[in-house]
Write an enzyme that holds these catalytic residues in place. Structure first.
Site, PDB file in Angstrom:
ATOM      1  N   ALA A 113       0.393  -1.593   0.089  1.00  0.00           N
ATOM      2  CA  ALA A 113      -0.034  -0.006  -0.121  1.00  0.00           C
ATOM      3  C   ALA A 113       1.029   1.378   0.002  1.00  0.00           C
ATOM      4  CB  ALA A 113      -0.686  -0.098   1.291  1.00  0.00           C
ATOM      5  N   GLY A 118       3.887   3.662  -2.808  1.00  0.00           N
ATOM      6  CA  GLY A 118       3.650   3.892  -4.048  1.00  0.00           C
ATOM      7  C   GLY A 118       2.343   4.030  -5.322  1.00  0.00           C
ATOM      8  N   ASP A 149      -0.533  -4.495   3.982  1.00  0.00           N
ATOM      9  CA  ASP A 149       0.850  -4.411   3.975  1.00  0.00           C
ATOM     10  C   ASP A 149       1.623  -3.988   5.753  1.00  0.00           C
ATOM     11  OD1 ASP A 149       2.064  -2.002   1.843  1.00  0.00           O
ATOM     12  OD2 ASP A 149       3.164  -1.764   3.915  1.00  0.00           O
ATOM     13  N   ASN A 195       7.218  10.100   2.213  1.00  0.00           N
ATOM     14  CA  ASN A 195       6.016   9.252   1.635  1.00  0.00           C
ATOM     15  C   ASN A 195       4.614   9.486   0.693  1.00  0.00           C
ATOM     16  OD1 ASN A 195       5.575   6.507   4.344  1.00  0.00           O
ATOM     17  ND2 ASN A 195       7.575   6.816   2.573  1.00  0.00           N
ATOM     18  N   LEU A 196       4.903  11.083   1.707  1.00  0.00           N
ATOM     19  CA  LEU A 196       3.803  12.549   1.057  1.00  0.00           C
ATOM     20  C   LEU A 196       3.721  12.518  -0.416  1.00  0.00           C
ATOM     21  CD1 LEU A 196       3.678  14.124   4.584  1.00  0.00           C
ATOM     22  CD2 LEU A 196       1.932  11.897   4.467  1.00  0.00           C
ATOM     23  N   CYS A 252       7.571 -16.606 -15.440  1.00  0.00           N
ATOM     24  CA  CYS A 252       6.495 -16.469 -14.094  1.00  0.00           C
ATOM     25  C   CYS A 252       7.623 -15.328 -13.329  1.00  0.00           C
ATOM     26  CB  CYS A 252       6.337 -17.693 -12.842  1.00  0.00           C
ATOM     27  SG  CYS A 252       8.615 -18.324 -12.079  1.00  0.00           S
ATOM     28  N   CYS A 294      38.333  -5.580  -1.303  1.00  0.00           N
ATOM     29  CA  CYS A 294      39.682  -5.238  -1.386  1.00  0.00           C
ATOM     30  C   CYS A 294      38.997  -4.227  -1.879  1.00  0.00           C
ATOM     31  CB  CYS A 294      40.471  -6.177  -2.235  1.00  0.00           C
ATOM     32  SG  CYS A 294      39.820  -6.255  -3.696  1.00  0.00           S
TER      33      CYS A 294
END
Lengths: 391, 664
Positions: free
Chosen positions: B23, B25, B46, B54-55, B156, B171
């Protein structure tokens, strides 16, 4: 308030926090320009609602809505800005109700109602804005507003957007547009000159690119029908089909275009739809237009030139942009056939050759043969097209 | 005809029961579009709660919702404009066992708006097991995609290998950084972890010093008589000065590389300066969230600081950690939302970058790299959500000939902003949706069962609660409800070498691996080989786990150039039949034609040919590399743009039309 004014002021910490993710896409400078841009939308429907949501979230300076029509039950169908409560929307205009909901989306954007009739708009009035979006208006009104925009000294970007059922059309007129496009990592300034809406729709059909979508012609026929019958936009319905077909014949004859380029079934669909919009198509069109407006305001990235079409119905997918009404389009000399070889080590590669209609999948591949145009989508990541490579 | 199709689609939508996973973007946009399109029974899962960042795109959420469940808030917001539909929200992880195959079976279609590979793979398996069609999606910036996965009809989600999070050889990080991201990884994973994280964790930083004749075992230990200022300066000199000097002694390393410059604090910040720095501290004592930028009067996160400023931020942030956040020191983990941590990592990475002649970056940019922040805008999510619904409706109508994968591009290319592609057929060699056995090459005498389970079965095959059988002998089982003696027995097995298990694993042994939750079972054939972890101690890699929003985008250049460097098999095990065929071919350097065929059923097209046998291939590749090198890594369609420059290039045949023709 001049357009594209200098963006001297820094963004506040609050803006930085709210817009963090998108600043990472288009940069601080674009964000500052956005916050100074003033947008006017004429006509509130499912599609413009989507656009308004996107542009408010993006953080434009102000958004003004013009639509005096009272909200009716029909409006509820595709418009998520109108609450299902007659005590809220009853007796109020579309613009008023939408405005109220949009204000909530981003407290940093000024959203306001502009009362008035788009067909009576004056050029002077438009100077308040940098961007004008017109929807559910007659072609006459669109031409008038476009003309006003072009006559002002201030640069005003003009867009129309229409969605009928699962078909969509966007028209763009940025007049003389300067923008920056990254070429080889270097920002390169570019210039584009757009034709007006009048010029664009007056191009003789036989001069159009061969692959011009059928939707383009169908939309022109319907526009002409409304105009000749003195109807307002979207008033025509399925009962008008015979008259529309007669007009199609007339126009096709005049323009030397085969009538099969404008299938009856397509006209039928468009007429039957009337004002009805397919919500997922509205979402797609509203998204595309939002993105284009951000490009225009920020002066970053290659904009649509100058029509965009989408049709998701009946298995025919027409998704594309067509440049119409500008310098005569000519096919560039075809590229010499060239075999290409790709060796993305360590990654699978998957692609699609459009022209040949063949698929391939492999970790190494070579393509040779008669590919005039070759489109490869590289899916080297969770199915993200990395590159459409054209040879 | 058109209207009857429309009517039937309306009916199908009304009657459908759909599951949305995510739930965020895409999810917000999708839930809205589903509701508007007439869907009446929507379930949404979610795990996340709402955050400020997020807003800007998740428009169902407001400032006042920060901290609340995304699923629940999204549900309530949509019910306001569609009060008469059913939305069931779950604030939970889709990997929870409550969401089992039975749960999935109740839906007509599953729609993904997820932000990580792991959950996507999990949902894919459950959809395959439950035989429920899946519409999958992802976005990054202006790019996005929607794909359709229907068992037996299309591939799939796992038919093609997905890239694992980018990792870098140790390294490169410890000695030979060549990009800013290497410096960030060093600053975050090594230096930050060493100074402020768990002291007992393995760390590849050189902690020894022969300087000033001290014989300390760990220079990061603070001396009893040392004040913070002195300590910070000593650490600075050790990591940016002494350690570089030590590295420079190894001439071999620098033969073909630019030699780094050791940097000492006395050169970047003269003594007085440091004192001044110290004296300014009092004014900021009472801040709730200590910030080095604030104490130093630096305000613009977009600005690139010079070496002196970076050094000041380094010293100041180090001091602030020990002074203001002493309690946390020892168990800190880097967090992109921790301002002081971002400041420290930015400064340290920049100082290291100047040492190695790598361009410096602003705090804003460094934060993006360190936090693996994925770019996101509302418009792409809206477009993708619209495309998902269009595909979902086709799926509900069983109209599989019209399924499309669609890609969103940033700029029109070939006159298209959205690109439709016909879905691929299932990959017959996919271990997830077909029954093809996998092959693991491993030294059975030196590899423990635990390593195979952790690195291959959980790490690569993505199983949660695996069960391992050798013939009919159960050697390992995970999960609750085990008898005590069983658990003890399995624990014992874990530490045994493969060849010493109750049912010995040797060359040619077949393992059966199952995950009951995912209802996935596959066979692994073992090939004994002499590769081993023990003989390749240097091949440890540092993993950078991205916080994925949509999907990781490796740009084309990235893919071609980066993937070339130091291709390694980090686990001492080679897995084939997964993504390994590709790697295998590369490492074996043999141009082995048979390996290429593992890539799918499309070989018959005749377009896949083995290149290594053809002269001139190398040159072609170089050409491509060269082209790409001129391109901006941030724009994935650059070559296209160059070519499409004048916009008058016409398609000989419109791709969409070409396809249509084929369909008829």
């Amino acid at each position: 308030m001049g357009c594209g004014g200098s963006a001297e002021e820094e963004l506040t910490a609050q803006e930085m926090a709210l817009y963090d993710r998108q600043i990472r896409v288009w940069g601080v400078d674009a964000q500052k320009r956005l916050s100074k841009a003033h947008v006017l939308v004429c006509g509130m429907n499912g599609t413009t609602t989507e656009f308004c949501k996107n542009i408010v979230l993006a953080g434009v300076g102000s958004l003004s809505l013009m639509d005096d029509h009272l909200v009716t039950e029909d409006d509820l169908y595709a418009n998520f800005l109108i609450p299902h409560d007659e005590s809220i929307y009853g007796g109020r205009s579309r613009a008023e109700v939408c405005c109220e909901s949009l204000k909530d989306f981003n407290p940093m954007v000024r959203v306001a109602v502009e009362k008035g009739d788009p067909s009576q708009i004056s050029g002077e009035y438009l100077e308040k804005f940098d961007i004008i979006v017109v929807s559910c208006a007659s072609i006459k009104t669109k031409l008038l507003i476009n003309d006003h925009c072009r006559k002002r000294t201030k640069h005003i970007a003009f867009y129309t957007i229409e969605c009928k059922d699962s078909c969509g059309e966007i028209f763009v007129d940025l007049q003389n547009h300067s923008y920056v496009q990254k070429v080889g990592g270097e920002p390169k300034p570019k210039e584009l000159t757009y034709p007006s809406l009048q010029e664009a729709i007056s191009v003789p059909w036989k001069n159009l690119p061969r692959k011009t979508t059928k939707l383009y012609f169908a939309m022109r026929v319907l526009e002409n029908y409304e105009l000749s019958e003195g109807r307002s936009a979207f008033e025509a319905s399925l009962s008008d089909l015979p008259a529309v077909l007669a007009l199609r014949k007339e126009m096709c004859d005049k323009m030397s275009l085969s009538e099969s380029q404008i299938p009856t079934s397509l006209l039928e669909r468009l007429l039957a739809a009337g004002m009805k919009q397919h919500p997922p198509v509205s979402a797609i069109l509203g998204g595309i237009l939002g993105q284009e407006v951000v490009k225009a305001i920020s002066g970053k990235g290659d904009p649509i030139k100058n029509f965009f079409y989408y049709d998701a119905a009946d298995g025919v997918i027409i998704i594309g942009t067509t440049r119409i009404g500008h310098t005569v389009l000519q096919a560039k000399e075809r590229r010499a056939m060239r075999p290409i070889t790709l060796l993305p080590r360590g990654k699978g590669i998957e692609g699609y050759c459009f022209q040949q209609g063949t698929k391939f999948r492999g970790d190494r591949l070579q393509l040779t043969g008669k590919f005039n145009y070759l489109t490869l989508l590289y899916l080297a990541t969770p199915q993200m097209p990395l590159l459409g490579l054209y040879l | 005809m058109a209207s009857s199709a429309a009517a039937s689609s309306e009916e199908a939508v009304k009657a459908a029961k759909v599951l949305m996973v995510g739930a965020g973007g895409i999810g917000c946009e999708l839930l809205k579009t589903l509701a508007l399109s007439g869907f009446r029974d929507i379930h949404i899962i979610d795990l996340d709660t709402i955050e400020v960042s997020n807003l800007n795109r998740q428009f169902l959420f407001r400032q006042s919702h920060v901290g609340q469940s995304k699923a629940h808030v999204a549900r309530d917001a949509v019910l306001k404009f569609r009060p008469n539909i059913n939305i069931t929200s779950y604030h939970a992880n889709v990997k929870d066992t409550q969401f089992n195959v039975e749960f999935f079976k109740q839906f007509n279609v599953v729609l993904n708006g997820l932000d990580n590979l792991d959950a996507r793979r999990h949902v894919n398996r459950l959809c395959l097991a439950a035989e429920v069609p899946l519409v999958e999606s992802g976005t990054t910036g202006f790019l996005g995609q929607v794909t359709v996965h229907v068992k037996g009809k299309t591939e799939c989600y796992e038919c093609e290998p997905k890239p694992v999070p980018k990792s870098y050889p140790v390294c490169t990080i410890t000695s030979t950084p060549s990009k800013f991201v290497h410096c960030i990884v060093w600053a975050k994973e090594l230096l930050f972890a060493k100074l402020f994280g768990d002291k007992n964790q393995d760390n590849d930083l050189n902690v020894h010093s022969n300087e000033n004749g001290t014989s300390k075992s760990d220079v990061f230990e603070r001396n009893a008589d040392e004040d913070l200022e002195q300590y910070a300066r000593r650490i600075y000199d050790h990591v940016f000065g002494y350690n570089i000097e030590v590295a420079l002694e190894n001439e071999e390393t620098w033969k073909n590389r630019r030699r780094p410059n050791p940097i000492y604090i006395r050169d970047t910040l003269p003594e007085e300066d440091i004192r001044q720095n110290g004296s300014s501290r009092d004014c900021n004592n009472d801040q709730e969230d200590p910030s080095a930028m604030a104490s130093l009067g630096l305000t613009n996160p977009q600005e690139i600081w010079n070496l002196a400023d970076n050094s000041r931020v380094f010293l100041e942030s180090l001091r602030l950690f020990f002074e203001k956040r002493e309690k946390e020191v020892g168990n800190l983990i880097f967090d992109k939302d921790d301002q002081l941590a971002v400041e420290f990592v930015t400064a340290a990475a920049n100082i290291r970058a100047s040492s190695f002649g790598i361009p410096l970056h602003s705090l804003f940019e460094a934060k993006g790299v360190a936090g693996n922040i994925v770019h996101a805008v509302a418009t792409t999510n809206a477009i993708v959500a619209g495309l998902i619904v269009i595909e979902a409706i086709k799926v509900l109508q069983g109209d599989y000939k019209r399924y499309r994968m669609t890609y969103c591009l940033e700029h029109p290319s070939r006159k298209m902003l959205l690109m439709p592609v016909e879905p691929f057929e299932p990959n017959k060699l996919c271990y997830v949706c077909s029954e093809t056995p996998l092959l693991v090459e491993v030294n059975t005498k030196t590899t423990k069962l635990r390593e195979v389970i952790d690195k291959i079965i959980k790490g690569k095959l993505g199983m949660n609660l695996p069960l391992v059988m050798i013939g009919s002998t159960l050697v390992f089982e995970d999960g609750d409800g085990l008898e005590e003696d069983e658990a003890a027995n399995y624990a014992l097995n874990l530490e045994k070498f493969l060849a010493e298990l109750p049912a010995p694993v040797v060359d040619g042994t077949k393992l059966t691996v199952e995950d009951f939750h995912q209802e996935l079972s596959c066979s692994i054939n073992i090939k004994h080989s002499f590769v081993s972890c023990a003989t390749q101690p240097s091949e440890k890699v540092l993993e950078v786990l991205p916080e994925l929003y949509g999907v990781v985008v490796y740009t084309y250049r990235y893919m071609l150039l980066d993937e070339f460097d130091e291709e390694k098999e980090p686990d001492g095990m080679v897995l084939t039949g997964w993504s390994a065929p590709v790697e295998k071919q590369v490492t074996s350097n043999g141009g082995n034609q048979s390996v290429a065929s593992s890539s799918g059923a499309d070989d018959a097209d005749g377009i896949i040919e083995d290149l290594s046998t053809k002269p001139g291939m190398k040159r072609k590749l170089d050409e491509i590399l060269e082209t790409k090198e001129n391109c901006d890594a941030s724009s994935s369609a650059q070559v296209v743009e160059d070519y499409d420059d004048d916009d008058i290039v016409m398609l000989d045949e419109d791709p969409a039309l070409a396809k249509k023709k084929r369909l008829q």
